[in-house]
Structures are given as C-alpha cells and as structure tokens.
Design a protein around this motif. Structure first.
Motif, PDB file in Angstrom:
ATOM      1  N   PHE A   1       0.814  -1.213   0.000  1.00  0.00           N
ATOM      2  CA  PHE A   1       0.000   0.000   0.000  1.00  0.00           C
ATOM      3  C   PHE A   1       0.853   1.272   0.000  1.00  0.00           C
ATOM      4  CE2 PHE A   1      -2.837  -3.225   1.676  1.00  0.00           C
ATOM      5  CZ  PHE A   1      -4.007  -2.978   0.976  1.00  0.00           C
ATOM      6  N   ARG A   2       2.032   1.197  -0.623  1.00  0.00           N
ATOM      7  CA  ARG A   2       2.862   2.386  -0.814  1.00  0.00           C
ATOM      8  C   ARG A   2       2.518   2.986  -2.176  1.00  0.00           C
ATOM      9  NH1 ARG A   2       7.292   3.521   2.250  1.00  0.00           N
ATOM     10  NH2 ARG A   2       7.167   5.439   1.022  1.00  0.00           N
ATOM     11  N   THR A   3       1.388   3.673  -2.207  1.00  0.00           N
ATOM     12  CA  THR A   3       0.913   4.241  -3.463  1.00  0.00           C
ATOM     13  C   THR A   3       1.879   5.268  -4.018  1.00  0.00           C
ATOM     14  OG1 THR A   3      -1.309   3.968  -2.533  1.00  0.00           O
ATOM     15  CG2 THR A   3      -1.130   5.186  -4.591  1.00  0.00           C
ATOM     16  N   ASP A   4       2.602   5.961  -3.140  1.00  0.00           N
ATOM     17  CA  ASP A   4       3.568   6.941  -3.617  1.00  0.00           C
ATOM     18  C   ASP A   4       4.656   6.273  -4.449  1.00  0.00           C
ATOM     19  OD1 ASP A   4       4.379   5.579  -1.376  1.00  0.00           O
ATOM     20  OD2 ASP A   4       5.525   7.239  -0.534  1.00  0.00           O
ATOM     21  N   ARG A   5       5.084   5.071  -4.042  1.00  0.00           N
ATOM     22  CA  ARG A   5       6.096   4.349  -4.816  1.00  0.00           C
ATOM     23  C   ARG A   5       5.522   3.830  -6.137  1.00  0.00           C
ATOM     24  NH1 ARG A   5       9.386   0.730  -0.270  1.00  0.00           N
ATOM     25  NH2 ARG A   5      10.302   2.535   0.849  1.00  0.00           N
ATOM     26  N   VAL A   6       4.233   3.491  -6.129  1.00  0.00           N
ATOM     27  CA  VAL A   6       3.599   3.070  -7.380  1.00  0.00           C
ATOM     28  C   VAL A   6       3.622   4.218  -8.388  1.00  0.00           C
ATOM     29  CG1 VAL A   6       1.456   2.281  -8.456  1.00  0.00           C
ATOM     30  CG2 VAL A   6       2.129   1.371  -6.231  1.00  0.00           C
ATOM     31  N   PHE A   7       3.325   5.434  -7.916  1.00  0.00           N
ATOM     32  CA  PHE A   7       3.359   6.598  -8.804  1.00  0.00           C
ATOM     33  C   PHE A   7       4.778   6.908  -9.259  1.00  0.00           C
ATOM     34  CE2 PHE A   7      -0.945   7.528  -7.325  1.00  0.00           C
ATOM     35  CZ  PHE A   7      -1.517   8.038  -8.480  1.00  0.00           C
ATOM     36  N   VAL A   8       5.759   6.669  -8.397  1.00  0.00           N
ATOM     37  CA  VAL A   8       7.153   6.838  -8.809  1.00  0.00           C
ATOM     38  C   VAL A   8       7.480   5.875  -9.950  1.00  0.00           C
ATOM     39  CG1 VAL A   8       9.546   6.533  -8.081  1.00  0.00           C
ATOM     40  CG2 VAL A   8       7.948   7.742  -6.601  1.00  0.00           C
TER      41      VAL A   8
END
Length: 253
Positions: A214-221
């Motif tokens: 659930f590290r959505t920020d890393r998914v966007f990266v």
C-alpha cells in the motif's frame, strides 16, 4: 526549433496547472497518502528512495533494449521477406493480422510454462509487442513506393536488388521509423508486464512490491519512470530518424 519553443509552453502550462490542482486538492481534502498521494510526496519519495530502486530501473532498461532490438530486427526482416516474396505475403499476411488479436498478457503464463521464469519469456513478450507495429508499418512503406519511379528504374534496366536498395527501401524508411517509434513506447510497457511474471528486479517488480504494501507513492514513482523512459526512447528514435532521413521534406505548420 523556434516553433517548438513557441508552442511547447502550452502543454507544460497545462501539466503544471493539473499538478497544482492535484496538490491543492490533496491538502484541502486531506486525502490519505495510501489512496492518492500528493505530487510533493511522490517527488520526495522518488528522491529519497533512489538507492532502493535504481537497480530496478537499470534492469528494465537492459531488458527493454534487448527485446526491442530483437523485435524490431525480426519485424523488419519479416516485412522485407513478405515484400520480396509475394506468395509468402499472400500466405502469411492474414495470419500475421489474426495473431495480433491474441493479447500478449494471455500468452505470458504459457511462456512461463514453456521457458520457465528466466529472462527468455520476458524478452519474447517485449519482442512480440514490438514486432507487429514495425512489420506492418514497413510493409505499408514498401507499398507506398512511387510507381512512376519504379517503372522508370525497370525501364532503365535496374535489377531487383537495385530497385530495392535504391528506391523501395529509402521510400519505406519513414514508415519504418514510424513503427519503431510506436514500438519504442510499447517496449517499456512490455518490459514492465514481463517483469510481473516472476522477475527478481525491475520497475515492474518494484511496482508490485509497492502495491502489495500500500505504498501508493512508490507506485506513482514507478509510473513516472515508465513515462520518462518511454519518452526518452521515443526521442532517441526521432533523433535517429532526423539523422538518417535528411531528404524528407519538412512539414509547413
């Protein structure tokens, strides 16, 4: 170049406006970071986690380059063979079109069963993604050869090889590069999809681990780097096209 600078500020302005709205909305409505992180958080994560994912990027670039080279080479060779051998084109061209109705993602499990979890099935997926646009575009380029010039060269006594290398191949080059530019963007996407099959490194692996935690920020990266790599690859093909096709007239806008 001057025209590009004059017109290039408009999409940049729209992009900055959208990012600003995204940032303000995330702060005003206090959207949870696991649901939709703010652009500032995505940028900070991208900078702070560089050491954790730089090897993933290098792995994806290496895989993309190998698959693209194999797919583009096989696509051009296939197009040339179908062009110079009409009987072969009549027999295989329809099958080539039909084969593209099968999604590559459907073939992925079969490739794993046949070739295991190594690098080979991943390269095959990327090559398949790149193959079709290049093959079809190259064939279309050969069809667009100037018939008057073709007739003139034959009347002058030119052989098949001379006609191909002096007329048909140069005429098809713009179409070949069109296919290469499409395949360049598809190749990065194909590399990420192939890494979902069980790779131990790559942007696709980094994206999967980030999503499961659930590290959505890393998914966007990860998404951001896929976009950047696709644009860089596309720009490289455009630069090669300008260097190789100097005779192509510029469009007047």
């Amino acid at each position: 170049m001057k025209q590009l600078m004059q017109k290039g500020w408009k999409p940049v302005l729209v992009l900055v406006l959208l990012i600003s709205i995204w940032e303000l909305s995330s702060r005003i409505f206090q959207v949870p970071s696991w649901l939709l992180p703010a652009p500032s958080l995505i940028f900070r994560t991208g900078v702070e986690d560089w050491l954790n994912y730089q090897h993933h990027i290098l792995s994806t670039i290496r895989l993309t380059m190998i698959g693209f080279l194999i797919g583009s080479t096989s696509g051009i060779v296939t197009a040339v063979m179908l062009h110079v051998i009409p009987a072969l084109r009549e027999a295989l061209y329809s099958l080539l079109i039909i084969s593209q109705n099968i999604p590559v993602i459907v073939l992925a499990p079969l490739l794993v069963v046949w070739f295991g979890f190594g690098i080979l099935p991943k390269i095959i997926i990327i090559a398949l993604v790149c193959f079709f646009p290049i093959a079809v575009s190259s064939l279309e380029g050969f069809r667009q050869t100037d018939r008057d010039l073709l007739h003139y060269m034959k009347m002058a006594g030119a052989g098949k090889q001379q006609v191909f290398w002096k007329l048909e191949w140069p005429s098809a080059l713009p179409y070949v590069f069109s296919g290469l530019k499409i395949s360049a963007t598809y190749s990065v996407m194909g590399a990420v999809i192939s890494e979902w099959l069980g790779a131990d490194q790559g942007i696709g692996v980094y994206m999967t681990m980030a999503s499961s935690s659930f590290r959505t920020d890393r998914v966007f990266v990860s998404i951001l780097f896929v976009i950047v790599l696709s644009m860089l690859f596309f720009s490289f093909i455009m630069l090669a096209e300008k260097k190789m096709i100097r005779w192509k007239p510029e469009r007047e806008e």
